[in-house]
Design an enzyme around this catalytic site. Structure first.
Site, PDB file in Angstrom:
ATOM      1  N   PHE A 163       1.550  32.753  -8.189  1.00  0.00           N
ATOM      2  CA  PHE A 163       1.996  34.030  -8.987  1.00  0.00           C
ATOM      3  C   PHE A 163       1.199  34.681  -9.774  1.00  0.00           C
ATOM      4  O   PHE A 163       1.481  35.739 -10.531  1.00  0.00           O
ATOM      5  CB  PHE A 163       3.228  33.392  -9.971  1.00  0.00           C
ATOM      6  CG  PHE A 163       2.967  32.246 -10.762  1.00  0.00           C
ATOM      7  CD1 PHE A 163       2.188  32.496 -12.125  1.00  0.00           C
ATOM      8  CD2 PHE A 163       3.263  30.973 -10.463  1.00  0.00           C
ATOM      9  CE1 PHE A 163       1.980  31.523 -12.875  1.00  0.00           C
ATOM     10  CE2 PHE A 163       2.996  30.119 -11.207  1.00  0.00           C
ATOM     11  CZ  PHE A 163       2.160  30.111 -12.698  1.00  0.00           C
TER      12      PHE A 163
ATOM     13  N   HIS B 136       5.364  35.104 -24.629  1.00  0.00           N
ATOM     14  CA  HIS B 136       4.119  34.125 -24.391  1.00  0.00           C
ATOM     15  C   HIS B 136       3.823  33.614 -25.599  1.00  0.00           C
ATOM     16  O   HIS B 136       3.930  34.048 -26.820  1.00  0.00           O
ATOM     17  CB  HIS B 136       3.238  34.817 -23.679  1.00  0.00           C
ATOM     18  CG  HIS B 136       1.654  33.578 -23.519  1.00  0.00           C
ATOM     19  ND1 HIS B 136       1.719  32.899 -22.638  1.00  0.00           N
ATOM     20  CD2 HIS B 136       0.769  33.684 -24.458  1.00  0.00           C
ATOM     21  CE1 HIS B 136       0.560  31.905 -22.760  1.00  0.00           C
ATOM     22  NE2 HIS B 136       0.144  32.787 -23.990  1.00  0.00           N
TER      23      HIS B 136
HETATM   24  P1  CMP Z   1       3.678  32.510 -19.728  1.00  0.00           P
HETATM   25  O1  CMP Z   1       4.237  31.638 -20.753  1.00  0.00           O
HETATM   26  O2  CMP Z   1       3.214  33.886 -20.305  1.00  0.00           O
HETATM   27  O3  CMP Z   1       2.637  31.891 -18.997  1.00  0.00           O
HETATM   28  C1  CMP Z   1       2.336  32.172 -17.739  1.00  0.00           C
HETATM   29  C2  CMP Z   1       3.514  33.104 -17.174  1.00  0.00           C
HETATM   30  O4  CMP Z   1       3.490  32.996 -15.483  1.00  0.00           O
HETATM   31  C3  CMP Z   1       4.868  32.614 -17.349  1.00  0.00           C
HETATM   32  O5  CMP Z   1       4.869  32.726 -18.900  1.00  0.00           O
HETATM   33  C4  CMP Z   1       5.676  33.135 -16.577  1.00  0.00           C
HETATM   34  O6  CMP Z   1       5.990  34.582 -16.962  1.00  0.00           O
HETATM   35  C5  CMP Z   1       4.744  33.250 -15.370  1.00  0.00           C
HETATM   36  N1  CMP Z   1       5.123  32.655 -13.949  1.00  0.00           N
HETATM   37  C6  CMP Z   1       5.676  33.370 -12.776  1.00  0.00           C
HETATM   38  N2  CMP Z   1       6.069  32.487 -12.052  1.00  0.00           N
HETATM   39  C7  CMP Z   1       5.839  31.154 -12.706  1.00  0.00           C
HETATM   40  C8  CMP Z   1       6.137  29.781 -12.164  1.00  0.00           C
HETATM   41  N3  CMP Z   1       6.759  29.701 -11.195  1.00  0.00           N
HETATM   42  N4  CMP Z   1       5.834  28.779 -13.081  1.00  0.00           N
HETATM   43  C9  CMP Z   1       5.362  29.034 -14.371  1.00  0.00           C
HETATM   44  N5  CMP Z   1       5.232  30.383 -14.765  1.00  0.00           N
HETATM   45  C10 CMP Z   1       5.457  31.445 -13.999  1.00  0.00           C
END
Ligand code: CMP
Length: 136
Positions: free
Chosen positions: A60, A118
């Protein structure tokens, strides 16, 4: 054991677009997290790629970098007792569908990508992420 910590919070494009800054900052204040600094900005895809580099091997990653750079975000330096783990509890699980009631992501998240916020996940990432946005 209590420890006064600092952590980075990002209000992501989906939540900025819906003007959720006040609602999210009310939740922070109710939980004794102080907003020490905040600014609104838009980052480039290259900056997003650097910020999220720990995820570069994930399927992703590309989508994530495109998304974080797609519109304005608000970055905040938060301080408080055990701020890093406390803010992660207040945000809720990454996937809003799995987040506990009354967490930010349960209340406002749209999807795992558009999950509104985040937060740094450890002391070392808080240090790196605060330096990234605030040069401190
Ligand atoms: P964040 O805490 O900003 O850290 C990484 C981001 O990747 C997470 O929030 C999600 O918005 C995004 N993301 C998309 N797909 C996944 C996934 N399968 N697992 C974890 N994070 C994901």
């Amino acid at each position: 054991m209590s420890d006064i910590e600092r952590t980075l919070s990002i209000i992501k494009p989906d939540a900025v677009e819906r003007n959720l800054f006040e609602k999210i900052s009310d939740i922070l204040k109710k939980n004794n997290l102080k907003i020490e600094k905040n600014k609104k900005l838009q980052i480039s895809k290259e900056e997003a790629a650097e910020f999220y580099k720990e995820h570069q091997s994930k399927p992703f990653y590309e989508r994530l970098c495109n998304y974080l750079s797609s519109g304005p975000i608000v970055v905040m330096e938060l301080s408080g007792e055990n701020a890093i783990s406390k803010y992660r509890d207040i945000m809720g699980a990454t996937d809003p569908k799995k987040a506990e009631n009354n967490t930010i992501r349960q209340l406002y998240g749209i999807s795992i990508d558009k999950n509104s916020v985040h937060g740094s996940d450890s002391k070392s990432s808080a240090k790196r992420e605060l330096e990234f946005f605030f040069n401190n």
